[in-house]
Design a protein around this motif. Structure first.
Motif, PDB file in Angstrom:
ATOM      1  N   MET A 201      -2.433  -4.175   9.426  1.00  0.00           N
ATOM      2  CA  MET A 201      -1.661  -3.321  10.650  1.00  0.00           C
ATOM      3  C   MET A 201      -0.097  -3.164  10.309  1.00  0.00           C
ATOM      4  O   MET A 201       0.194  -2.249  10.549  1.00  0.00           O
ATOM      5  N   ALA A 202       0.395  -4.278   9.992  1.00  0.00           N
ATOM      6  CA  ALA A 202       1.715  -4.293   9.683  1.00  0.00           C
ATOM      7  C   ALA A 202       2.179  -3.362   8.312  1.00  0.00           C
ATOM      8  O   ALA A 202       3.098  -2.655   8.307  1.00  0.00           O
ATOM      9  N   THR A 203       1.103  -3.604   7.470  1.00  0.00           N
ATOM     10  CA  THR A 203       1.250  -2.738   6.275  1.00  0.00           C
ATOM     11  C   THR A 203       1.165  -1.324   6.500  1.00  0.00           C
ATOM     12  O   THR A 203       2.007  -0.472   6.174  1.00  0.00           O
TER      13      THR A 203
ATOM     14  N   SER B 154       1.522   0.053   9.493  1.00  0.00           N
ATOM     15  CA  SER B 154       2.796   0.506  10.236  1.00  0.00           C
ATOM     16  C   SER B 154       4.070   0.551   9.537  1.00  0.00           C
ATOM     17  O   SER B 154       4.981   1.370  10.000  1.00  0.00           O
ATOM     18  N   GLY B 155       4.264   0.068   8.331  1.00  0.00           N
ATOM     19  CA  GLY B 155       5.289   0.329   7.579  1.00  0.00           C
ATOM     20  C   GLY B 155       5.315   1.275   6.696  1.00  0.00           C
ATOM     21  O   GLY B 155       6.028   1.648   5.988  1.00  0.00           O
ATOM     22  N   GLY B 156       4.138   2.175   6.822  1.00  0.00           N
ATOM     23  CA  GLY B 156       3.955   3.137   5.861  1.00  0.00           C
ATOM     24  C   GLY B 156       3.155   3.111   4.638  1.00  0.00           C
ATOM     25  O   GLY B 156       3.088   4.105   3.790  1.00  0.00           O
ATOM     26  N   PHE B 157       2.858   1.899   4.255  1.00  0.00           N
ATOM     27  CA  PHE B 157       1.974   1.544   3.051  1.00  0.00           C
ATOM     28  C   PHE B 157       0.606   1.487   3.447  1.00  0.00           C
ATOM     29  O   PHE B 157       0.008   1.440   4.356  1.00  0.00           O
ATOM     30  N   PRO B 158      -0.061   1.831   2.029  1.00  0.00           N
ATOM     31  CA  PRO B 158      -1.583   1.640   1.960  1.00  0.00           C
ATOM     32  C   PRO B 158      -2.174   0.304   2.316  1.00  0.00           C
ATOM     33  O   PRO B 158      -1.433  -0.510   1.834  1.00  0.00           O
ATOM     34  N   VAL B 159      -3.300   0.284   2.887  1.00  0.00           N
ATOM     35  CA  VAL B 159      -4.110  -0.962   2.820  1.00  0.00           C
ATOM     36  C   VAL B 159      -4.369  -1.311   1.312  1.00  0.00           C
ATOM     37  O   VAL B 159      -4.824  -0.344   0.472  1.00  0.00           O
ATOM     38  N   ARG B 160      -4.326  -2.609   1.009  1.00  0.00           N
ATOM     39  CA  ARG B 160      -4.460  -2.895  -0.256  1.00  0.00           C
ATOM     40  C   ARG B 160      -5.852  -2.832  -0.701  1.00  0.00           C
ATOM     41  O   ARG B 160      -6.084  -2.323  -1.819  1.00  0.00           O
ATOM     42  N   ASP B 161      -6.921  -3.188   0.025  1.00  0.00           N
ATOM     43  CA  ASP B 161      -8.347  -3.209  -0.551  1.00  0.00           C
ATOM     44  C   ASP B 161      -9.101  -2.478   0.738  1.00  0.00           C
ATOM     45  O   ASP B 161      -9.249  -3.223   1.492  1.00  0.00           O
ATOM     46  N   PRO B 162      -9.179  -1.194   0.655  1.00  0.00           N
ATOM     47  CA  PRO B 162     -10.220  -0.616   1.884  1.00  0.00           C
ATOM     48  C   PRO B 162     -11.493  -1.021   1.888  1.00  0.00           C
ATOM     49  O   PRO B 162     -11.903  -1.014   3.043  1.00  0.00           O
ATOM     50  N   LYS B 163     -12.096  -1.429   1.031  1.00  0.00           N
ATOM     51  CA  LYS B 163     -13.410  -1.956   1.111  1.00  0.00           C
ATOM     52  C   LYS B 163     -13.322  -3.379   1.826  1.00  0.00           C
ATOM     53  O   LYS B 163     -14.218  -3.495   2.816  1.00  0.00           O
ATOM     54  N   LYS B 164     -12.436  -4.393   1.673  1.00  0.00           N
ATOM     55  CA  LYS B 164     -12.355  -5.751   2.412  1.00  0.00           C
ATOM     56  C   LYS B 164     -11.793  -5.345   3.743  1.00  0.00           C
ATOM     57  O   LYS B 164     -12.401  -5.966   4.728  1.00  0.00           O
ATOM     58  N   TYR B 165     -11.043  -4.300   3.870  1.00  0.00           N
ATOM     59  CA  TYR B 165     -10.537  -3.854   5.111  1.00  0.00           C
ATOM     60  C   TYR B 165     -11.650  -3.325   6.326  1.00  0.00           C
ATOM     61  O   TYR B 165     -11.714  -3.786   7.390  1.00  0.00           O
TER      62      TYR B 165
END
Length: 167
Positions: A93-95, A97-108
């Protein structure tokens, strides 16, 4: 995340990942990833952006998460999965909110599935039996538009400026 800080600027947000002082902004990172993708270069794990995790220690999410952690360091292996998921979701969520992508969409997606399953009280993700939708009539009823006072022939389209923006 390169480091964690406790700023005074977060207000009501629990956390945010911001850019390093000399690093790329989230938007610049997005542009670079798009350019790499356009040239056939897939960004690897080592090209993911690194930012600063800013936590709001007064936010209820952070307080509750800290209270959920074991007090004894020997119990670190016994942290419940729900607490781990909460910490990861907070980072995701913080990532975002900062405009960055989620590192691992499958784990998310797997974390979010576990949270939804728990919150909704679902025991199994087995699909329900197929349903047979009712058959509808072949002919769809046409909507009844009755506008007797509207005269399209009386509109002068030649005198209207249809190409301009009106400003």
């Amino acid at each position: 995340v390169s480091r964690v800080s406790i700023p005074k600027r977060l207000g009501r947000a629990p956390a945010i990942v911001s850019s390093n002082e000399w690093g790329n902004s989230a938007n610049m990172d997005r542009i670079q990833r798009a350019q790499a993708f356009a040239h056939g270069v897939a960004p690897g794990e080592n090209t993911m952006p690194v930012g600063i995790m800013e936590l709001n220690p007064r936010h209820p999410f952070i307080i509750n998460l800290l209270e959920s952690l074991p007090k004894d360091t020997e119990e670190e292996d016994n942290i419940p999965q729900s607490v781990k998921d909460t910490a990861w979701i907070l980072l995701d969520m913080a990532t975002m909110s900062g405009g960055f992508p989620v590192r691992d969409p499958k784990k998310y997606a797997a974390r979010m599935t576990r949270v939804l399953k728990s919150n909704l009280g679902i025991e199994s993700l087995k699909l329900a039996d197929e349903i047979e939708p009712p058959e509808l009539d072949e002919e769809a009823d046409e909507p009844d538009f009755d506008m007797p006072d509207f005269d399209m022939d009386g509109i002068d389209l030649d005198g209207m400026d249809l190409g301009g923006s009106g400003f």
